[in-house]
Design an enzyme around this catalytic site. Structure first.
Site, PDB file in Angstrom:
ATOM      1  N   GLN A 153      -5.862   3.236  -6.935  1.00 24.24           N
ATOM      2  CA  GLN A 153      -4.426   3.283  -6.644  1.00 24.24           C
ATOM      3  C   GLN A 153      -3.653   2.709  -7.814  1.00 24.24           C
ATOM      4  O   GLN A 153      -2.425   2.740  -7.829  1.00 24.24           O
ATOM      5  CB  GLN A 153      -4.116   2.446  -5.392  1.00 24.24           C
ATOM      6  CG  GLN A 153      -4.775   2.978  -4.139  1.00 24.24           C
ATOM      7  CD  GLN A 153      -4.779   1.918  -3.047  1.00 24.24           C
ATOM      8  OE1 GLN A 153      -3.824   1.767  -2.301  1.00 24.24           O
ATOM      9  NE2 GLN A 153      -5.877   1.187  -2.951  1.00 24.24           N
ATOM     10  N   HIS A 199      -2.134   7.301  -7.656  1.00 24.66           N
ATOM     11  CA  HIS A 199      -0.697   7.005  -7.746  1.00 24.66           C
ATOM     12  C   HIS A 199      -0.130   7.232  -9.146  1.00 24.66           C
ATOM     13  O   HIS A 199       0.948   6.734  -9.453  1.00 24.66           O
ATOM     14  CB  HIS A 199      -0.433   5.569  -7.263  1.00 24.66           C
ATOM     15  CG  HIS A 199      -0.698   5.396  -5.795  1.00 24.66           C
ATOM     16  ND1 HIS A 199      -0.847   4.173  -5.191  1.00 24.66           N
ATOM     17  CD2 HIS A 199      -0.834   6.317  -4.796  1.00 24.66           C
ATOM     18  CE1 HIS A 199      -1.074   4.345  -3.893  1.00 24.66           C
ATOM     19  NE2 HIS A 199      -1.077   5.632  -3.628  1.00 24.66           N
ATOM     20  N   ASP A 206      -2.336   1.188 -14.002  1.00 22.44           N
ATOM     21  CA  ASP A 206      -2.326   0.369 -15.220  1.00 22.44           C
ATOM     22  C   ASP A 206      -3.248   0.844 -16.342  1.00 22.44           C
ATOM     23  O   ASP A 206      -3.231   0.282 -17.444  1.00 22.44           O
ATOM     24  CB  ASP A 206      -2.644  -1.096 -14.872  1.00 22.44           C
ATOM     25  CG  ASP A 206      -3.975  -1.278 -14.142  1.00 22.44           C
ATOM     26  OD1 ASP A 206      -4.910  -0.499 -14.388  1.00 22.44           O
ATOM     27  OD2 ASP A 206      -4.062  -2.220 -13.329  1.00 22.44           O
ATOM     28  N   GLY A 234     -10.244  -4.962  -3.956  1.00 21.92           N
ATOM     29  CA  GLY A 234      -8.915  -5.376  -4.395  1.00 21.92           C
ATOM     30  C   GLY A 234      -7.758  -4.580  -3.841  1.00 21.92           C
ATOM     31  O   GLY A 234      -6.735  -4.459  -4.514  1.00 21.92           O
ATOM     32  N   TYR A 271      10.357  -0.571 -14.799  1.00 25.56           N
ATOM     33  CA  TYR A 271       9.081   0.000 -15.242  1.00 25.56           C
ATOM     34  C   TYR A 271       8.735  -0.441 -16.660  1.00 25.56           C
ATOM     35  O   TYR A 271       7.575  -0.710 -16.962  1.00 25.56           O
ATOM     36  CB  TYR A 271       9.078   1.532 -15.115  1.00 25.56           C
ATOM     37  CG  TYR A 271       8.653   1.919 -13.715  1.00 25.56           C
ATOM     38  CD1 TYR A 271       7.298   1.961 -13.370  1.00 25.56           C
ATOM     39  CD2 TYR A 271       9.594   2.166 -12.723  1.00 25.56           C
ATOM     40  CE1 TYR A 271       6.900   2.253 -12.070  1.00 25.56           C
ATOM     41  CE2 TYR A 271       9.204   2.465 -11.433  1.00 25.56           C
ATOM     42  CZ  TYR A 271       7.859   2.498 -11.112  1.00 25.56           C
ATOM     43  OH  TYR A 271       7.469   2.776  -9.826  1.00 25.56           O
ATOM     44  N   CYS A 281      11.673  19.945 -15.481  1.00 21.58           N
ATOM     45  CA  CYS A 281      10.666  20.973 -15.783  1.00 21.58           C
ATOM     46  C   CYS A 281       9.256  20.378 -15.697  1.00 21.58           C
ATOM     47  O   CYS A 281       9.076  19.254 -15.232  1.00 21.58           O
ATOM     48  CB  CYS A 281      10.942  21.608 -17.152  1.00 21.58           C
ATOM     49  SG  CYS A 281      10.517  20.561 -18.564  1.00 21.58           S
TER      50      CYS A 281
HETATM   51  P1  OAD Z   1      -1.620  -5.002  -2.830  1.00 18.60           P
HETATM   52  O1  OAD Z   1      -0.786  -5.882  -3.684  1.00 18.60           O
HETATM   53  O2  OAD Z   1      -1.039  -4.483  -1.570  1.00 18.60           O
HETATM   54  O3  OAD Z   1      -2.961  -5.758  -2.430  1.00 18.60           O
HETATM   55  C1  OAD Z   1      -3.744  -6.433  -3.365  1.00 18.60           C
HETATM   56  C2  OAD Z   1      -5.030  -6.836  -2.698  1.00 18.60           C
HETATM   57  O4  OAD Z   1      -5.837  -7.433  -3.690  1.00 18.60           O
HETATM   58  C3  OAD Z   1      -4.862  -7.862  -1.567  1.00 18.60           C
HETATM   59  O5  OAD Z   1      -5.664  -7.458  -0.455  1.00 18.60           O
HETATM   60  C4  OAD Z   1      -5.410  -9.156  -2.170  1.00 18.60           C
HETATM   61  O6  OAD Z   1      -6.047  -9.975  -1.201  1.00 18.60           O
HETATM   62  C5  OAD Z   1      -6.414  -8.611  -3.171  1.00 18.60           C
HETATM   63  N1  OAD Z   1      -6.686  -9.486  -4.318  1.00 18.60           N
HETATM   64  C6  OAD Z   1      -5.888 -10.386  -4.918  1.00 18.60           C
HETATM   65  N2  OAD Z   1      -6.509 -10.952  -5.957  1.00 18.60           N
HETATM   66  C7  OAD Z   1      -7.739 -10.376  -6.042  1.00 18.60           C
HETATM   67  C8  OAD Z   1      -8.853 -10.516  -6.906  1.00 18.60           C
HETATM   68  N3  OAD Z   1      -8.847 -11.369  -7.937  1.00 18.60           N
HETATM   69  N4  OAD Z   1      -9.947  -9.750  -6.677  1.00 18.60           N
HETATM   70  C9  OAD Z   1      -9.980  -8.871  -5.635  1.00 18.60           C
HETATM   71  N5  OAD Z   1      -8.953  -8.699  -4.792  1.00 18.60           N
HETATM   72  C10 OAD Z   1      -7.845  -9.433  -4.985  1.00 18.60           C
HETATM   73  O7  OAD Z   1      -2.147  -3.817  -3.771  1.00 18.60           O
HETATM   74  P2  OAD Z   1      -2.699  -2.371  -3.356  1.00 18.60           P
HETATM   75  O8  OAD Z   1      -3.550  -2.426  -2.161  1.00 18.60           O
HETATM   76  O9  OAD Z   1      -3.264  -1.767  -4.592  1.00 18.60           O
HETATM   77  O10 OAD Z   1       1.711   2.034  -4.432  1.00 18.60           O
HETATM   78  O11 OAD Z   1      -1.346  -1.639  -2.998  1.00 18.60           O
HETATM   79  C11 OAD Z   1      -1.399  -0.285  -2.664  1.00 18.60           C
HETATM   80  C12 OAD Z   1      -0.165   0.408  -3.151  1.00 18.60           C
HETATM   81  O12 OAD Z   1       0.994  -0.272  -2.675  1.00 18.60           O
HETATM   82  C13 OAD Z   1       0.030   0.401  -4.660  1.00 18.60           C
HETATM   83  O13 OAD Z   1      -0.739   1.395  -5.320  1.00 18.60           O
HETATM   84  C14 OAD Z   1       1.484   0.664  -4.786  1.00 18.60           C
HETATM   85  C15 OAD Z   1       2.004  -0.286  -3.724  1.00 18.60           C
HETATM   86  O14 OAD Z   1       3.169   0.034  -3.132  1.00 18.60           O
HETATM   87  C16 OAD Z   1       2.703   2.715  -5.026  1.00 18.60           C
HETATM   88  O15 OAD Z   1       3.438   2.207  -5.848  1.00 18.60           O
HETATM   89  C17 OAD Z   1       2.798   4.129  -4.571  1.00 18.60           C
END
Ligand code: OAD
Length: 265
Positions: free
Chosen positions: A105, A133, A108, A205, A71, A144
């Site tokens: 989600q 998240h 950052d 995204g 992290y 706590c």
């Molecule tokens: P992912 O890494 O699963 O997906 C990223 C998405 O962004 C993909 O569909 C890509 O095609 C797209 N992408 C890449 N570059 C891009 C750009 N420049 N503009 C727009 N889209 C783009 O990320 P999340 O869907 O956010 O959860 O993942 C969901 C959750 O899975 C996260 O919040 C995290 C992870 O496990 C936890 O940690 C609980």
């Protein structure tokens, strides 16, 4: 210059112009152009690190130092990143006269930074996202209720270096949702309320693979609203979208949102 299909862009602008209330769901892709690694895909974080080893309560109990080290590495990377034009366009939309609410989600903090910059000396709160998240720049106690914002670098070399709660001395942990953990019920129900009441859900995204977050846009569609998706590739939500704009959100969102009718000005 490559870009989305012009007809699709026009149709999406039309849908936005008609929508009285808008829900926005974002995922890691909106921060990709800021330099934050996504989770999946060729250079995604989950290619090089197993979620089970690092992002679970069990992993933290087994080896808190390893989890904190990962992290802190991510925190360090994100500290160097700034919001991109996609975050900025969404912040302007949410601060504008339309009723638009951002649900993310992402952990950052880049939507919040864009909101504060866009608001200037005004109130950024309409553009602060619902963070499904959690936040990588907050820590909370493993024992706590202590919870606090924390941006500064942390020492993670030995177990003794790890941050401890000033109230009860238990280990502190990142205030993010790990696999196997429930999302904050209040934030989740607010996100679904926003989605149900929205005329349109703009999804940008996200791979739409992780639920319940990926179900948020479905709440809009099931209540009779429409969905517009911005993503370079198809996702499980694509078939439900009225328009899919193919390409990077840092380029597409300003083209979609920064024009008079869709911003509502
Ligand atoms: P992912 O890494 O699963 O997906 C990223 C998405 O962004 C993909 O569909 C890509 O095609 C797209 N992408 C890449 N570059 C891009 C750009 N420049 N503009 C727009 N889209 C783009 O990320 P999340 O869907 O956010 O959860 O993942 C969901 C959750 O899975 C996260 O919040 C995290 C992870 O496990 C936890 O940690 C609980």
């Amino acid at each position: 210059m490559t870009g989305p299909d012009v007809g699709d862009l026009e149709r999406a602008r039309g849908l936005l112009a008609e929508a009285g209330t808008i829900c926005v769901l974002t995922g890691a892709g909106v921060s990709a152009e800021s330099g934050v690694p996504t989770f999946r895909g060729e250079s995604g974080l989950w290619k090089s690190h197993s979620p089970e080893e690092l992002a679970t309560p069990h992993a933290f109990r087994r080896d808190p130092r390893l989890v904190w080290e990962w992290y802190e590495w991510r925190r360090q990377k994100i500290r160097e990143c700034r919001p991109n034009p996609g975050h900025e366009a969404l912040a302007r939309l949410a601060l504008g006269p339309r009723r638009a609410r951002i649900v993310t989600q992402n952990v950052d903090g880049l939507h919040e930074e864009a909101a504060r910059t866009a608001a200037g000396s005004g109130d950024p709160s309409p553009a602060l996202p619902l963070e499904l998240h959690g936040s990588i720049f907050r820590v909370r106690c493993t024992s706590c209720a202590y919870r606090v914002s924390h941006r500064h670098p942390l020492q993670t070399e030995t177990r003794e270096d790890l941050p401890r709660c000033p109230v009860c001395s238990a280990l502190l942990r990142p205030d993010v949702v790990w696999f196997g953990e429930a999302l904050d019920p209040e934030i989740l129900s607010e996100a679904f309320r926003v989605a149900r009441e929205a005329d349109l859900c703009l999804v940008a995204g996200t791979s739409a693979l992780v639920h319940p977050a990926a179900s948020v846009p479905m709440a809009t569609v099931e209540a009779g609203g429409s969905m517009v998706e911005v993503n370079p590739t198809d996702t499980p939500l694509t078939h439900m979208a009225r328009v899919s704009l193919r390409g990077p959100s840092g380029e597409i969102l300003p083209q979609l949102l920064d024009w008079p009718e869709s911003s509502g000005t």
